[in-house]
Design a protein around this motif. Sequence first.
Motif, PDB file in Angstrom:
ATOM      1  N   ASP A  49     -12.950   0.308   0.907  1.00  0.00           N
ATOM      2  CA  ASP A  49     -13.754   0.013   1.686  1.00  0.00           C
ATOM      3  C   ASP A  49     -14.445   1.247   2.096  1.00  0.00           C
ATOM      4  N   SER A  50     -15.320   1.123   3.006  1.00  0.00           N
ATOM      5  CA  SER A  50     -16.185   2.346   3.677  1.00  0.00           C
ATOM      6  C   SER A  50     -15.238   3.294   4.167  1.00  0.00           C
ATOM      7  N   SER A  51     -13.998   2.984   4.939  1.00  0.00           N
ATOM      8  CA  SER A  51     -13.206   4.233   5.440  1.00  0.00           C
ATOM      9  C   SER A  51     -12.510   4.944   4.099  1.00  0.00           C
TER      10      SER A  51
ATOM     11  N   VAL B 166      -3.360  20.970 -10.742  1.00  0.00           N
ATOM     12  CA  VAL B 166      -3.904  19.670 -10.359  1.00  0.00           C
ATOM     13  C   VAL B 166      -2.765  18.740  -9.497  1.00  0.00           C
ATOM     14  N   LEU B 167      -3.261  18.638  -8.275  1.00  0.00           N
ATOM     15  CA  LEU B 167      -2.881  17.689  -7.452  1.00  0.00           C
ATOM     16  C   LEU B 167      -3.050  16.324  -7.661  1.00  0.00           C
ATOM     17  N   THR B 168      -2.377  15.303  -8.194  1.00  0.00           N
ATOM     18  CA  THR B 168      -2.674  13.825  -8.290  1.00  0.00           C
ATOM     19  C   THR B 168      -2.273  13.249  -7.202  1.00  0.00           C
ATOM     20  N   ILE B 169      -3.168  12.297  -6.600  1.00  0.00           N
ATOM     21  CA  ILE B 169      -3.053  11.470  -5.709  1.00  0.00           C
ATOM     22  C   ILE B 169      -3.161  10.059  -5.836  1.00  0.00           C
ATOM     23  N   ALA B 170      -2.024   9.241  -6.256  1.00  0.00           N
ATOM     24  CA  ALA B 170      -2.236   8.006  -6.674  1.00  0.00           C
ATOM     25  C   ALA B 170      -2.134   6.877  -5.410  1.00  0.00           C
ATOM     26  N   VAL B 171      -3.057   6.209  -5.267  1.00  0.00           N
ATOM     27  CA  VAL B 171      -3.471   4.979  -4.434  1.00  0.00           C
ATOM     28  C   VAL B 171      -3.045   3.725  -5.019  1.00  0.00           C
ATOM     29  N   GLU B 172      -1.897   3.095  -4.334  1.00  0.00           N
ATOM     30  CA  GLU B 172      -1.701   1.716  -4.795  1.00  0.00           C
ATOM     31  C   GLU B 172      -1.949   0.668  -3.660  1.00  0.00           C
ATOM     32  N   GLY B 173      -2.708  -0.358  -4.118  1.00  0.00           N
ATOM     33  CA  GLY B 173      -3.106  -1.428  -3.318  1.00  0.00           C
ATOM     34  C   GLY B 173      -4.479  -1.412  -2.679  1.00  0.00           C
ATOM     35  N   ARG B 174      -4.356  -1.509  -1.342  1.00  0.00           N
ATOM     36  CA  ARG B 174      -5.773  -1.550  -0.559  1.00  0.00           C
ATOM     37  C   ARG B 174      -5.676   0.015  -0.073  1.00  0.00           C
ATOM     38  N   PHE B 175      -6.982   0.354  -0.348  1.00  0.00           N
ATOM     39  CA  PHE B 175      -7.257   1.543   0.068  1.00  0.00           C
ATOM     40  C   PHE B 175      -8.312   1.628   1.208  1.00  0.00           C
ATOM     41  N   ASP B 176      -7.922   1.635   2.297  1.00  0.00           N
ATOM     42  CA  ASP B 176      -8.504   1.299   3.443  1.00  0.00           C
ATOM     43  C   ASP B 176      -8.081   2.137   4.745  1.00  0.00           C
TER      44      ASP B 176
ATOM     45  N   MET C 132       0.941  -1.217  -0.051  1.00  0.00           N
ATOM     46  CA  MET C 132       0.050   0.067   0.052  1.00  0.00           C
ATOM     47  C   MET C 132       1.104   1.401  -0.094  1.00  0.00           C
ATOM     48  N   GLY C 133       0.696   2.224  -0.808  1.00  0.00           N
ATOM     49  CA  GLY C 133       1.296   3.479  -0.900  1.00  0.00           C
ATOM     50  C   GLY C 133       0.520   4.437  -1.529  1.00  0.00           C
ATOM     51  N   ILE C 134       0.837   5.547  -1.125  1.00  0.00           N
ATOM     52  CA  ILE C 134       0.416   6.738  -1.659  1.00  0.00           C
ATOM     53  C   ILE C 134       1.332   7.802  -2.440  1.00  0.00           C
ATOM     54  N   ARG C 135       1.111   7.969  -3.585  1.00  0.00           N
ATOM     55  CA  ARG C 135       2.191   9.128  -4.261  1.00  0.00           C
ATOM     56  C   ARG C 135       1.539  10.359  -4.765  1.00  0.00           C
ATOM     57  N   THR C 136       2.162  11.342  -4.703  1.00  0.00           N
ATOM     58  CA  THR C 136       1.453  12.622  -5.237  1.00  0.00           C
ATOM     59  C   THR C 136       2.397  13.218  -6.183  1.00  0.00           C
TER      60      THR C 136
ATOM     61  N   SER D  75      -6.135   1.977   7.181  1.00  0.00           N
ATOM     62  CA  SER D  75      -4.478   1.926   7.151  1.00  0.00           C
ATOM     63  C   SER D  75      -3.849   3.130   6.321  1.00  0.00           C
ATOM     64  N   ALA D  76      -4.509   3.580   5.188  1.00  0.00           N
ATOM     65  CA  ALA D  76      -3.996   4.583   4.405  1.00  0.00           C
ATOM     66  C   ALA D  76      -4.496   5.754   4.974  1.00  0.00           C
ATOM     67  N   HIS D  77      -5.182   6.066   5.985  1.00  0.00           N
ATOM     68  CA  HIS D  77      -6.028   7.271   6.348  1.00  0.00           C
ATOM     69  C   HIS D  77      -4.793   8.392   6.484  1.00  0.00           C
ATOM     70  N   GLN D  78      -3.809   8.275   7.426  1.00  0.00           N
ATOM     71  CA  GLN D  78      -2.874   9.434   7.706  1.00  0.00           C
ATOM     72  C   GLN D  78      -1.989   9.805   6.444  1.00  0.00           C
ATOM     73  N   GLU D  79      -1.753   8.757   5.581  1.00  0.00           N
ATOM     74  CA  GLU D  79      -0.927   8.979   4.347  1.00  0.00           C
ATOM     75  C   GLU D  79      -1.438   9.618   3.610  1.00  0.00           C
ATOM     76  N   PHE D  80      -2.923   9.371   3.388  1.00  0.00           N
ATOM     77  CA  PHE D  80      -3.735   9.882   2.388  1.00  0.00           C
ATOM     78  C   PHE D  80      -4.097  11.379   2.581  1.00  0.00           C
ATOM     79  N   ARG D  81      -4.348  11.690   4.073  1.00  0.00           N
ATOM     80  CA  ARG D  81      -4.635  13.043   4.419  1.00  0.00           C
ATOM     81  C   ARG D  81      -3.302  13.834   4.235  1.00  0.00           C
ATOM     82  N   ALA D  82      -2.345  13.297   4.656  1.00  0.00           N
ATOM     83  CA  ALA D  82      -1.068  14.195   4.444  1.00  0.00           C
ATOM     84  C   ALA D  82      -0.804  14.452   3.170  1.00  0.00           C
ATOM     85  N   ALA D  83      -1.330  13.635   2.411  1.00  0.00           N
ATOM     86  CA  ALA D  83      -0.871  13.849   0.615  1.00  0.00           C
ATOM     87  C   ALA D  83      -1.735  14.972   0.298  1.00  0.00           C
TER      88      ALA D  83
END
Length: 101
Positions: free
Chosen positions: A55-57, A13-23, A1-5, A25-33
């Motif tokens: 998932d729902s999160s 445009v800010l592109t946020i790429a989500v790799e693997g599971r988006f659940d 799982m990883g998030i790249r910006t 566990s990605a909350h802090q990394e996604f928000r920081a992106a």
Amino acid sequence: MGIRTAYSADTGVLTIAVEGRFDFSAHQEFRAAYEGADTKPMSYCVDMKDTNYLDSSALGMLLLLRDHAGGDGAEIVIANCSADVKKILTISNFEQLFTIK
């Protein structure tokens, strides 16, 4: 799982790429992106080309991004969704809140 910006100064445009599971566990990394962006983007693109689970999160995290970006006036594209991810977004009526490609 990883998030790249990636930020494009040309288009704003800010592109946020989500790799693997988006659940959760990605909350802090996604928000920081998006909160850690040096410049306020004009629009956002969430690239789900390499996302294999949602998932729902993750839906909640997308709503938090929408609020951060300006709510109803926000321009957010969710791009490159697999059939399964797109089905979840459609069932959740996210096509009324986001542009889904």
